[in-house]
Design a protein around this motif. Structure first.
Motif, PDB file in Angstrom:
ATOM      1  N   GLY A   1     -15.411 -11.641 -33.992  1.00  0.00           N
ATOM      2  CA  GLY A   1     -15.044 -10.649 -33.005  1.00  0.00           C
ATOM      3  C   GLY A   1     -16.084  -9.585 -32.780  1.00  0.00           C
TER       4      GLY A   1
ATOM      5  N   LEU B   1     -16.687  -2.124 -24.928  1.00  0.00           N
ATOM      6  CA  LEU B   1     -15.931  -3.357 -25.169  1.00  0.00           C
ATOM      7  C   LEU B   1     -15.213  -3.804 -23.901  1.00  0.00           C
ATOM      8  N   THR B   2     -14.622  -2.867 -23.170  1.00  0.00           N
ATOM      9  CA  THR B   2     -13.925  -3.186 -21.928  1.00  0.00           C
ATOM     10  C   THR B   2     -14.886  -3.785 -20.907  1.00  0.00           C
TER      11      THR B   2
ATOM     12  N   LYS C   1     -15.992  -7.427 -22.146  1.00  0.00           N
ATOM     13  CA  LYS C   1     -14.933  -8.429 -22.070  1.00  0.00           C
ATOM     14  C   LYS C   1     -14.338  -8.572 -20.672  1.00  0.00           C
TER      15      LYS C   1
ATOM     16  N   ARG D   1     -12.143  -6.654 -19.229  1.00  0.00           N
ATOM     17  CA  ARG D   1     -10.721  -6.497 -19.543  1.00  0.00           C
ATOM     18  C   ARG D   1     -10.177  -5.293 -18.785  1.00  0.00           C
TER      19      ARG D   1
ATOM     20  N   LYS E   1      -5.530  -1.416 -21.185  1.00  0.00           N
ATOM     21  CA  LYS E   1      -5.119  -2.088 -22.418  1.00  0.00           C
ATOM     22  C   LYS E   1      -5.785  -1.437 -23.623  1.00  0.00           C
TER      23      LYS E   1
ATOM     24  N   TYR F   1      -7.093  -1.329 -27.619  1.00  0.00           N
ATOM     25  CA  TYR F   1      -7.687  -2.213 -28.614  1.00  0.00           C
ATOM     26  C   TYR F   1      -7.058  -1.947 -29.968  1.00  0.00           C
TER      27      TYR F   1
ATOM     28  N   TYR G   1     -12.848  -0.089 -33.135  1.00  0.00           N
ATOM     29  CA  TYR G   1     -12.031  -0.954 -32.295  1.00  0.00           C
ATOM     30  C   TYR G   1     -12.490  -2.384 -32.542  1.00  0.00           C
ATOM     31  N   THR G   2     -11.545  -3.305 -32.576  1.00  0.00           N
ATOM     32  CA  THR G   2     -11.893  -4.694 -32.830  1.00  0.00           C
ATOM     33  C   THR G   2     -11.184  -5.584 -31.813  1.00  0.00           C
ATOM     34  N   THR G   3     -11.874  -6.616 -31.405  1.00  0.00           N
ATOM     35  CA  THR G   3     -11.327  -7.551 -30.425  1.00  0.00           C
ATOM     36  C   THR G   3     -12.039  -8.891 -30.571  1.00  0.00           C
ATOM     37  N   SER G   4     -11.451  -9.926 -30.042  1.00  0.00           N
ATOM     38  CA  SER G   4     -12.073 -11.246 -30.134  1.00  0.00           C
ATOM     39  C   SER G   4     -13.357 -11.281 -29.311  1.00  0.00           C
TER      40      SER G   4
ATOM     41  N   SER H   1     -12.086 -11.800 -21.501  1.00  0.00           N
ATOM     42  CA  SER H   1     -10.634 -11.664 -21.519  1.00  0.00           C
ATOM     43  C   SER H   1      -9.958 -12.917 -20.961  1.00  0.00           C
TER      44      SER H   1
END
Length: 144
Positions: free
Chosen positions: A16, A25-26, A29, A31, A35, A37, A96-99, A103
């Motif tokens: 991730g 990050l937004t 991704k 995204r 939303k 995170y 913040y963590t995300t895959s 998106s």
């Protein structure tokens, strides 16, 4: 200096992106900006500095592994205990963590390495995502 970087790393659940900059990050991704995170923290002490955990769920949060909790303030938190991921989080205290994918798209290693500022190896195969629970002052609901 580390606060604006986007790291590609093996998190406690999957490969991730990790960063303290949600806007980056937004953007990466693609995204929707509304939303939230998941905020990964390095300890329960750090978690307590962000939010008050309802008394009925303190033991559950303290003992949970690879589990994300959506707390009454509407934000998601996960206390990380996995040693490899914790090396980075101890330097940042939270992130913040995300895959590491666009998106709604599957993981693409080339995209992930190109989008990240720093790649932390080794990167293992994807494993299952964390469990997610929404906790309230009295209730608990499994989301994923």
């Amino acid at each position: 200096m580390l606060k604006n970087k986007v790291f590609l790393t093996q998190t406690d659940t999957t490969i991730g992106f990790v960063s303290q900059n949600a806007e980056r990050l937004t953007e990466i991704k693609e995204r929707p900006p509304y939303k939230h995170y998941i905020k990964a923290v390095n300890s329960l002490g750090t978690l307590k500095s962000f939010v008050r955990i309802p008394a009925a769920h303190r033991n559950r949060v303290r003992r949970a592994a690879k589990t994300t909790f959506i707390l009454p303030n509407g934000h998601s938190y996960r206390v990380v205990r996995e040693r490899h991921h914790l090396l980075l989080l101890n330097r940042l205290t939270w992130a913040y963590t995300t895959s590491a994918n666009l998106s709604g798209q599957p993981y693409d290693e080339d995209f992930a390495k190109e989008a990240a500022d720093v790649v932390i190896t080794p990167l293992y195969n994807k494993s299952e995502a964390s469990k997610i629970y929404r906790v309230n002052n009295h209730t608990l609901k499994r989301i994923r």
